[in-house]
Motif scaffolding. Structure first.
Motif, PDB file in Angstrom:
ATOM      1  N   ASN A 306       0.824  -1.206   0.000  1.00 14.37           N
ATOM      2  CA  ASN A 306       0.000   0.000   0.000  1.00 14.37           C
ATOM      3  C   ASN A 306       0.860   1.259   0.000  1.00 14.37           C
ATOM      4  N   ARG A 309       2.342   1.635  -3.609  1.00 11.68           N
ATOM      5  CA  ARG A 309       1.329   1.923  -4.626  1.00 11.68           C
ATOM      6  C   ARG A 309       0.764   3.330  -4.464  1.00 11.68           C
ATOM      7  N   HIS A 310       0.473   3.714  -3.226  1.00 11.63           N
ATOM      8  CA  HIS A 310      -0.113   5.034  -3.003  1.00 11.63           C
ATOM      9  C   HIS A 310       0.956   6.125  -2.959  1.00 11.63           C
ATOM     10  N   GLN A 313       2.374   7.116  -6.493  1.00 14.24           N
ATOM     11  CA  GLN A 313       1.454   7.202  -7.634  1.00 14.24           C
ATOM     12  C   GLN A 313       1.587   8.507  -8.422  1.00 14.24           C
ATOM     13  N   MET A 343      -1.944  11.609   2.606  1.00 15.82           N
ATOM     14  CA  MET A 343      -3.362  11.660   2.272  1.00 15.82           C
ATOM     15  C   MET A 343      -4.083  12.542   3.278  1.00 15.82           C
ATOM     16  N   LEU A 348      -9.040   9.640   4.043  1.00 14.16           N
ATOM     17  CA  LEU A 348      -8.647   8.319   4.522  1.00 14.16           C
ATOM     18  C   LEU A 348      -9.770   7.686   5.344  1.00 14.16           C
ATOM     19  N   HIS A 361      -6.584   2.413  -3.949  1.00 10.62           N
ATOM     20  CA  HIS A 361      -5.827   3.085  -2.897  1.00 10.62           C
ATOM     21  C   HIS A 361      -5.379   2.124  -1.809  1.00 10.62           C
ATOM     22  N   GLY A 362      -5.496   0.833  -2.069  1.00  9.62           N
ATOM     23  CA  GLY A 362      -5.009  -0.141  -1.098  1.00  9.62           C
ATOM     24  C   GLY A 362      -5.920  -0.344   0.084  1.00  9.62           C
ATOM     25  N   THR A 387      -1.051  10.405   9.033  1.00 10.94           N
ATOM     26  CA  THR A 387      -0.817  10.911   7.687  1.00 10.94           C
ATOM     27  C   THR A 387      -1.328  12.349   7.548  1.00 10.94           C
TER      28      THR A 387
END
Length: 409
Positions: A306, A309-310, A313, A343, A348, A361-362, A387
């Motif tokens: 995650n 990937r996020h 991106q 984020m 979130l 977004h995992g 975050t």
């Protein structure tokens, strides 16, 4: 900002309901037994001994009923149910067939489904009079029957029938409480089965989240090194094989933190080969004392995936993933932190609240891991996420070093 994932509540029969049914059963069965139980020498059984006998019989019947309603479980439970009821014979059915007969007068077994049919249809108990039950044998003790439904989550799953010479008020109460208690055990068996199916589905979801794009990109990256750097291509191919072997092995509930980290290390090596050694960096800081700690299988890898990937991106030039695990007395404290795009906390929360349906977004991985941690260790052990936009993301979790029923497989 810190975001705690919402707790997950499993639907099913409540513990309070099971305890209430068991208490009522003991009171009814023990109350009836106290008025009739005698030793072989004709003396009354003391109340304490009678209560203990009832409790012991309940525990024996529970072991069978907790496996579900089947011919085998009904056969094993019927003897104990008859003992609880103190009747000459009992029968157990599902909605279509007789599962077990226990006691005298087995010739009456053919009557059971006919007598039980109205109960199966209405869900209401029934007393079958001598005109429906009695046979031509004047010595047969089976004159009447009390048939009560066995229910699972509100639906009639079968019946419990008690056969005897007559019906008294206390006997009716006892049959009703035994059926209610047995239904509770069957609901718990259904819940256990649903829990197992849920865990298997969660594991399939986690494995499915290991993106096909990752597999394709890894193999493409390895192929690109075959001519330019054959040795590295060979090493990466071995890393890929080991990663796949670990991720898709037969499901085990738990593994060691050391094994989970070894798989993550291979995953990161493959991703770094794809993105470039300078663009993707990672560091691992692990206290040796926590390496043998048992953790849920595939509980950390989705967090790392995650993060990449996020966090990458939007084409981040350089990206750093930091994995730490430290000794915190009775627990191991683990975190996966990145310096990516981060984020908005509100976004979130919305992502997590919908069950992680936004797989891009995992969310599936985060919610899945959070649910499994809470399910195994308790509500206070869910994921904690820190975050903010442009400030990266940190996902933290705690794992007890020792927990009942938890051991690496």
């Amino acid at each position: 900002m810190t975001v705690a994932l919402p707790s997950v509540v499993m639907l099913g029969i409540s513990v309070e309901a099971v305890l209430a049914a068991t208490a009522a059963l003991m009171a009814a069965a023990a109350g009836w037994s106290l008025g009739s139980a005698r030793r072989r020498d004709g003396h009354d059984v003391p109340g304490g001994e009678s209560s203990f006998a009832v409790l012991h019989t309940i525990s024996l019947a529970s072991a069978s009923l907790r496996t579900g309603l089947s011919e085998e479980s009904a056969r094993r439970a019927a003897r104990h149910l008859r003992e609880l009821l103190g009747v000459p014979a009992v029968a157990v059915t599902d909605t279509e067939r007789l599962l077990a007969w226990e006691g005298v007068g087995e010739a009456h077994a053919g009557q059971v489904l006919g007598l039980a049919s109205p109960v199966l249809g209405t869900g209401r108990p029934r007393v079958a009079a001598p005109a429906l039950v009695a046979c031509g044998d004047p010595g047969c003790p089976l004159r009447v029957a009390v048939i009560t439904p066995l229910t699972i989550e509100g639906r009639v799953a079968g019946t419990l029938a008690a056969f005897g010479e007559g019906v008294r008020d206390e006997r009716l109460q006892t049959v009703g409480e035994v059926a209610r208690w047995a239904s509770g055990q069957l609901e718990l068996a259904e819940l256990d089965s649903s829990k197992t199916r849920l865990e298997e589905a969660e594991m399939r979801a986690l494995r499915a989240q290991i993106s096909p794009h990752f597999v394709y990109n890894s193999l493409t990256t390895i192929a690109s090194f075959v001519r330019t750097d054959p040795e590295r291509a060979r090493e990466l191919l071995l890393d890929f094989a080991d990663f796949a072997r670990y991720s898709f092995r037969d499901r085990r509930d738990f593994t060691t933190l050391a094994e989970e980290l070894r798989s993550i290390h291979r995953y990161l090596l493959l991703e770094r080969a794809r993105f470039g050694d300078e663009r993707l960096r990672f560091s691992v800081e692990i206290a040796p004392e926590v390496l043998p700690v048992a953790v849920p299988f595939l509980s950390l890898q989705p967090l790392v995936e995650n993060a990449i990937r996020h966090g990458m991106q939007y084409g981040t030039e350089r990206f750093h993933v930091r994995i730490t695990a430290r000794d915190a007395g009775a627990e191991a404290e683990i975190s996966v932190e990145d310096d990516g795009v981060g984020m908005d906390p509100g976004k979130l929360r919305a992502l997590l609240a919908d069950g992680g349906e936004d797989a891009a977004h995992g969310g599936i991985g985060l919610v899945n891991v959070d649910h499994r941690l809470r399910q195994v260790y308790g509500e206070e052990y869910g994921l904690v996420i820190e975050t903010a936009v442009g400030a990266g993301m940190k996902v933290g979790l705690r794992v007890p070093k020792s927990h009942p029923g938890v051991a690496a497989g």
